[in-house]
Enzyme design. Sequence first.
Site, PDB file in Angstrom:
ATOM      1  N   GLY A 140       9.816  -2.037  40.671  1.00  0.00           N
ATOM      2  CA  GLY A 140      10.746  -1.996  41.793  1.00  0.00           C
ATOM      3  C   GLY A 140      12.146  -2.349  41.334  1.00  0.00           C
ATOM      4  O   GLY A 140      12.315  -3.051  40.321  1.00  0.00           O
ATOM      5  N   HIS A 145      47.640 -18.362  45.995  1.00  0.00           N
ATOM      6  CA  HIS A 145      47.796 -17.674  44.711  1.00  0.00           C
ATOM      7  C   HIS A 145      47.704 -18.681  43.576  1.00  0.00           C
ATOM      8  O   HIS A 145      48.234 -19.785  43.710  1.00  0.00           O
ATOM      9  CB  HIS A 145      49.151 -16.972  44.677  1.00  0.00           C
ATOM     10  CG  HIS A 145      49.416 -16.297  43.369  1.00  0.00           C
ATOM     11  ND1 HIS A 145      48.852 -15.083  43.050  1.00  0.00           N
ATOM     12  CD2 HIS A 145      50.161 -16.675  42.303  1.00  0.00           C
ATOM     13  CE1 HIS A 145      49.254 -14.734  41.834  1.00  0.00           C
ATOM     14  NE2 HIS A 145      50.047 -15.687  41.349  1.00  0.00           N
ATOM     15  N   LYS A 192       2.805 -24.492  58.464  1.00  0.00           N
ATOM     16  CA  LYS A 192       1.663 -24.834  57.610  1.00  0.00           C
ATOM     17  C   LYS A 192       2.075 -25.881  56.572  1.00  0.00           C
ATOM     18  O   LYS A 192       1.271 -26.632  56.072  1.00  0.00           O
ATOM     19  CB  LYS A 192       1.183 -23.580  56.883  1.00  0.00           C
ATOM     20  CG  LYS A 192       0.608 -22.537  57.812  1.00  0.00           C
ATOM     21  CD  LYS A 192      -0.087 -21.458  57.013  1.00  0.00           C
ATOM     22  CE  LYS A 192       0.628 -20.146  57.170  1.00  0.00           C
ATOM     23  NZ  LYS A 192      -0.024 -19.040  56.483  1.00  0.00           N
TER      24      LYS A 192
END
Length: 468
Positions: free
Chosen positions: A184, A447, A40
């Site tokens: 919610g 590291h 659309k």
Amino acid sequence: MVMGDIVTGCDVLVVGGGPGGYTAAIRASQLGKDVILVDKYDPGGTCVYRGCIPSKTLIHAANFIYDIKNPGNTGIKGSVEFDIKKIQQWKYEVIKKLRDGIGNLCRKYGVQVVKGEAYFESSSRARITSHDGTSSTFEFENAIIATGSHPHEFPGFPFDGKLIINSNEALGLMKVPEELVILGAGYISIELGTMFAKFGTKVKIVQRSSRILSQFDKELVELVSQKMKTLGIEIYYNYTPQKLSTENNKAVITIVDNKGKETQLKADRILAAVGVKPNIGNLGLENTRIELDDKGFIKVDEKRKTNDPKIFAVGDVAGPPFITNKAFREGKVAAEVIAGSLSAFDNRAIPLTIFSDPEIATVGLDEESAKKSGFEIKTGKFPFRASGSALIMDRTEGFVKVVAKTDGEILGIHIVGANASLLISEASHSIEMAAFLEDLAGTIHPHPTLPEALAEAAEAALGKVINI
Ligand SMILES: Cc1cc2nc3c(=O)[nH]c(=O)nc-3n(C[C@H](O)[C@H](O)[C@H](O)COP(=O)(O)OP(=O)(O)OC[C@H]3O[C@@H](n4cnc5c(N)ncnc54)[C@H](O)[C@@H]3O)c2cc1C
């Protein structure tokens, strides 16, 4: 078909240009199919225009502001000003770049994009109606439905775009609300609630049950709840929204707890974030042999075939989890199956990420679900407070937890902490490769970096961790 209509034929008609659809269209085209992609709007879907991208752009901005104001123990002092309208403008620029990028990709791979709304007239023909009302008919060998989903309303609180808004409208606000109530407590609620709190909004979350993010490991969620408290977010557990009135242009929402106690909350806006519904209306599915599950999602098999032999479905419309990474993978699978390959959606696990503070990211089984599935397990945990990298960043909250079978095969990895969304990819890869604890522990990690925590958690599960 309207008399005199020109019917266009194609190998594959993809309906919906979100992550599931545009990925399927490009992959099918790469594999030599003649593809038409119909949407659309411009391709991009919920993810680009209303979901992942706008929300994460604004969350990034909110985190930036928060971090400047809260430099922790680093000795840095800062103050910050922001203009929400300019932040929104930047968000639109990000969206526009992605929209244009997807359009370019479709062109590059020879996908024909048609703007309009698709309606299936049969299992081999669809009518596309464009915004100006003109329509055309397409006949296809195969179709892939990727029409996505839309936000669910909270019963009795219909969206009105003003007081009661959905996540899309919340992400488009040009003024930061003073007070926001969120109905919610799923991931969208927690992400947007935290974001608005960092922009300066007083946020209140109303949750019908006694937990937030109820599908996630409690231990991970606990750290997020604590941080939300420090951000001033109030969570009303076991409360149900009951009625709405207005007072001086503000919403007044009455919530009721399990014992019938009423509380009134004021807000400029109420955001309902209570789940999604599939986009299956006006699609003409009744003219095909497609079957739906009891919640209205299209039923599919592992190849993403529907009950109609010519039609596939991918992404949100084909059921949970409602996330882009699942839609991307399903889109590729459906296109590859149509092109004759043996692809299947046979992934061992799907990573889930919440851009909360701290972030949560999880893949595979957690302790509870592994035990429920009948596995005998061992676990290993590595806290970020023991990570050099986390100390450097002054983000020592959180941990990595590894769940494995007793023979060492990794079943799940669960992370809460800074950059969990980045760390989960290695975890996901380990599970996809059926890695054992020794594989993860024996992989050399650079590291000082946060991913070292994954190897350390694996070593912890093997009973030989060095750094704790
Ligand atoms: C606020 C929010 C934040 C989110 N954040 C994340 C995140 O961080 N990470 C993540 O992985 N996921 C996130 N999601 C979920 C993610 O956006 C969706 O899972 C994903 O967009 C689903 O893709 P899809 O292709 O299935 O459908 P969609 O992206 O919804 O696309 C469907 C497309 O179909 C079109 N369409 C519908 N019906 C028709 C028709 N009849 N004819 C033609 N076209 C039609 C629509 O216009 C739309 O463009 C978020 C969602 C929201 C709402």
